[in-house]
Write an enzyme that holds these catalytic residues in place. Structure first.
Site, mmCIF file in Angstrom:
data_model
loop_
_atom_site.group_PDB
_atom_site.id
_atom_site.type_symbol
_atom_site.label_atom_id
_atom_site.label_comp_id
_atom_site.label_asym_id
_atom_site.label_seq_id
_atom_site.Cartn_x
_atom_site.Cartn_y
_atom_site.Cartn_z
ATOM 1 N N LYS A 129 0.890 -8.026 -37.419
ATOM 2 C CA LYS A 129 1.342 -6.842 -36.678
ATOM 3 C C LYS A 129 1.579 -5.670 -37.632
ATOM 4 C CE LYS A 129 1.308 -8.324 -32.414
ATOM 5 N NZ LYS A 129 2.457 -8.636 -31.559
ATOM 6 N N ARG A 160 2.251 -17.818 -32.424
ATOM 7 C CA ARG A 160 0.887 -17.363 -32.140
ATOM 8 C C ARG A 160 0.374 -16.628 -33.375
ATOM 9 N NH1 ARG A 160 -1.640 -12.744 -30.148
ATOM 10 N NH2 ARG A 160 -3.438 -13.148 -28.780
#
Length: 369
Positions: A304, A339
């Protein structure tokens, strides 16, 4: 006057023996908590805050206003709730230890690996590698949800994901479909997917909750502030931790009201979706509190942008170290599902983490009873 209560674990320990038994096993996993903040909010502001340990929690809960007493008792019970395994086709995924969900993006424009796996052969090869490495679930996505991405027609999304799902199911993998569209959910489940991962928390498509309830399949409800096509819009919070907690509870309650089975609900705080760097850091530090909602947690922080923001804006493909660091932080918080893009590296970190946890349970074995 609106009162809300929150129980946040603030001290995590290697095992109960370090606190002479005065610690709880957080969410039935491999993490133990010994101190807690019981926080009362009134009209959006913190009104009072108490500190408690397991042996003093009953006393603290007895001081609370009647309006929040039942909710506080439920949260305290949820923090110790051991979640049963989830059955995904022929696969059983245990939730008493961290598990890894491998990302399979069959898109040309995903933020981290767009185009790398959008051909059938490339998708099959990557999925097989993740399964061989030990991924418990393969999460197949056909629409990018990065900021600024254009929405996709459901027919095109179905055409992308169905061949990948069939290939994954054919190799015996547990498969998740990452979509917010009911028609895509239906097609994916028909093709062999076992779990729905909806980044909109079943709010984007009015039929999605019905589809999940009818299929009786597990579902991940993620928090994102946007209610329209752009899930990143509207990310304004007076306190991001409490706001996301409240909104996940509301989405959970809506799913239950629509007939979704409680045991099949997993929750995801939505790192990176309509949240600033400070928001993301606050949520990750507060992850143990989200066990008080009573459902397994999923953390999706891999590659991210927050990692780039903390690392001289390195490219998404160069964020392995930060991704593993965030995954381990999630493991320390008792998060059950991670994830990730980098499955072998995350699993290696998980295995070392678990070895340390197992060893910690015997570190004080020579203490007197």
């Amino acid at each position: 006057m609106t009162d809300r209560i929150y129980i946040r674990p603030i001290a995590l320990v290697p095992g109960p023996q370090t606190e002479h038994g005065n610690a709880i096993r957080l969410a039935g996993g491999m993490v133990y908590a010994s101190r807690f903040a019981v926080i009362l909010r009134r009209e959006g502001q913190i009104a009072e805050r108490w500190l408690a340990a397991p042996d003093t929690m009953a006393e603290v809960l007895g001081q609370l206003p009647d309006a929040v007493g039942a909710e506080a008792e439920a949260q305290w019970s949820n923090l110790t709730l051991a979640h049963p395994p989830i059955e995904l086709g022929a696969r059983t995924v245990r939730l008493d230890q961290p598990q890894v969900m491998g990302i399979l993006n069959v898109t040309p424009d995903s933020f981290s690996d767009g185009g790398a796996h959008d051909s059938p052969d490339a998708a099959r090869e990557h999925a097989a590698a993740m399964v061989e490495a030990g991924a418990s679930i393969i999460d197949v996505g056909g629409e990018s949800t990065r900021p600024g991405a254009k929405p996709m027609w459901e027919g095109d999304e179905i055409a992308r994901v169905v061949p990948a799902i069939e290939a994954c199911a054919g190799m015996g993998a547990a498969v998740s479909i990452d979509t917010r569209k009911a028609a895509v959910m239906e097609a994916a489940l028909e093709a062999g997917a076992h779990l729905v991962n909806d980044v909109s928390g079943l709010t984007h498509d009015p039929r999605s909750a019905e589809v999940v309830a009818r299929a009786a399949c597990p579902v991940v409800l993620m928090h994102a502030p946007g209610s329209g096509e752009d899930l990143h819009e509207g990310g304004a919070y007076d306190n991001v931790v409490f706001n996301v907690f409240d909104e996940l509870r509301a989405r959970r309650d809506a799913a239950l009201a629509a007939g979704v089975e409680a045991q099949g609900i997993l929750l995801d705080p939505g790192i990176g979706f309509g949240k600033s760097l400070a928001d993301n850091l606050a949520l990750i530090n507060a992850l143990p509190m989200f066990h008080a909602l009573g459902h397994p947690l999923l953390l999706g922080a891999s590659r991210k942008r927050m990692i780039g923001a903390l690392s001289n804006e390195v490219a998404a493909s160069d964020r392995l170290g930060g991704s593993v660091a965030l995954a381990v932080k999630g493991m320390d918080a008792g998060v059950q599902l991670h994830r990730v893009h980098d499955v072998p590296e995350t699993l290696q970190a998980r295995n070392v983490w678990r070895g340390l946890r197992d060893a910690a349970l015997t570190d004080f074995s020579d203490l007197p009873d």
